[in-house]
Scaffold this motif. Structure first.
Motif, short mmCIF file in Angstrom:
data_model
loop_
_atom_site.label_atom_id
_atom_site.label_comp_id
_atom_site.label_asym_id
_atom_site.label_seq_id
_atom_site.Cartn_x
_atom_site.Cartn_y
_atom_site.Cartn_z
N ASP A 8 163.03 91.44 96.85
CA ASP A 8 162.10 90.41 97.29
C ASP A 8 162.84 89.13 97.69
OD1 ASP A 8 159.69 91.85 97.04
OD2 ASP A 8 159.55 91.38 94.90
N LEU A 9 163.85 88.76 96.94
CA LEU A 9 164.63 87.57 97.27
C LEU A 9 165.34 87.73 98.62
CD1 LEU A 9 166.14 86.83 93.74
CD2 LEU A 9 164.34 85.52 94.92
N PHE A 10 165.92 88.90 98.84
CA PHE A 10 166.60 89.16 100.11
C PHE A 10 165.59 89.20 101.26
CE2 PHE A 10 169.51 92.29 102.58
CZ PHE A 10 170.14 91.25 103.24
N ALA A 11 164.46 89.84 101.05
CA ALA A 11 163.42 89.90 102.07
C ALA A 11 162.93 88.50 102.44
CB ALA A 11 162.25 90.78 101.61
N ASP A 12 162.73 87.65 101.44
CA ASP A 12 162.31 86.27 101.72
C ASP A 12 163.34 85.53 102.56
OD1 ASP A 12 159.92 86.56 100.31
OD2 ASP A 12 160.73 85.67 98.45
N LEU A 34 163.99 97.64 99.66
CA LEU A 34 164.04 96.52 100.60
C LEU A 34 163.05 96.76 101.74
CD1 LEU A 34 165.18 93.84 101.56
CD2 LEU A 34 167.04 95.13 102.66
N ASN A 35 162.96 98.01 102.20
CA ASN A 35 161.98 98.38 103.22
C ASN A 35 160.58 97.98 102.75
OD1 ASN A 35 160.06 99.89 104.78
ND2 ASN A 35 161.63 101.38 105.31
N GLU A 36 160.25 98.34 101.54
CA GLU A 36 158.94 98.04 100.99
C GLU A 36 158.68 96.53 100.97
OE1 GLU A 36 156.78 100.21 97.45
OE2 GLU A 36 158.24 98.77 96.66
N SER A 37 159.67 95.75 100.54
CA SER A 37 159.53 94.29 100.47
C SER A 37 159.37 93.69 101.87
CB SER A 37 160.74 93.67 99.78
OG SER A 37 160.75 93.98 98.41
N GLY A 97 171.13 90.23 115.25
CA GLY A 97 171.54 89.54 114.04
C GLY A 97 171.78 90.55 112.93
N PHE A 98 172.50 90.12 111.90
CA PHE A 98 172.72 90.98 110.74
C PHE A 98 172.72 90.14 109.47
CE2 PHE A 98 177.08 89.55 111.34
CZ PHE A 98 177.53 89.39 110.04
N ALA A 99 172.48 90.81 108.38
CA ALA A 99 172.61 90.20 107.05
C ALA A 99 173.01 91.29 106.07
CB ALA A 99 171.29 89.56 106.62
N VAL A 100 174.06 91.03 105.31
CA VAL A 100 174.53 91.99 104.31
C VAL A 100 174.79 91.28 102.99
CG1 VAL A 100 175.53 93.70 105.89
CG2 VAL A 100 176.92 91.81 105.10
N VAL A 101 174.51 91.99 101.92
CA VAL A 101 174.84 91.54 100.57
C VAL A 101 175.83 92.56 100.04
CG1 VAL A 101 173.99 90.91 98.29
CG2 VAL A 101 172.52 90.60 100.29
N ALA A 134 173.38 82.24 99.37
CA ALA A 134 173.35 82.83 98.03
C ALA A 134 171.91 83.07 97.61
CB ALA A 134 174.05 81.92 97.03
N LEU A 135 171.66 84.26 97.11
CA LEU A 135 170.35 84.57 96.56
C LEU A 135 170.30 84.05 95.13
CD1 LEU A 135 169.97 88.25 97.80
CD2 LEU A 135 168.99 86.19 98.82
N PRO A 136 169.16 83.48 94.70
CA PRO A 136 169.07 82.94 93.33
C PRO A 136 168.83 84.05 92.31
CG PRO A 136 167.01 82.57 94.50
CD PRO A 136 167.97 83.21 95.49
#
Length: 149
Positions: A8-12, A34-37, A97-101, A134-136
């Protein structure tokens, strides 16, 4: 113990940073959380993973490759292990665009140098903006984001 809020944090973060990206590829997405979120946030998501058991989300049960036809506006990965670099390369090839953790490197490199290396790969590939967020949450929470020209 992994932070249960991570998806949820990443999706937000994704919907805030990439508000126009409505079609998303989730690479090495495991069960599809993540798909679900992201789906709950109005995105159309396809998760790519080899996992047999997964949530009832749009799921491509195969390895993601650079040859995958592009039907996305954003490519993401939450702890995608060995798929981290391909996310960046695919996004560059298609101007997305991209985003990775990243949770770890796929070549044995320590975490901080791996993050610097990924940022360099993105810059060298032509991304105009490459930054970290950074994700909290507890655990591997650094996000590498890339915006194409």
């Amino acid at each position: 113990m992994a932070d249960k809020r991570r998806f949820d944090l990443f999706a937000d973060l994704l919907v805030t940073r990439f508000p126009q990206a409505l079609r998303v590829y989730d690479i090495a997405g495991g069960m599809g959380k993540l798909n679900e979120s992201l789906t709950q946030r109005g995105r159309t998501v396809t998760t790519f993973d080899l996992r047999h058991k997964h949530l009832p989300v749009k799921y491509a049960q195969r390895l993601f490759t650079l040859e995958e036809p592009c039907e996305a506006e954003l490519v993401v990965g939450m702890h995608p292990d060995g798929a981290t670099r391909i996310i960046i390369e695919y996004a560059a090839r298609h101007g997305l665009g991209f985003a990775v953790v990243p949770c770890c490197s796929d070549n044995g490199m320590p975490y901080k140098p791996w993050m610097r290396h990924l940022a360099d790969v993105a810059r060298d590939a032509g991304f105009t903006t490459v930054e970290e967020a950074a994700l909290p949450m507890d655990g591997r929470a650094r996000v590498l984001l890339g915006v194409w020209r």
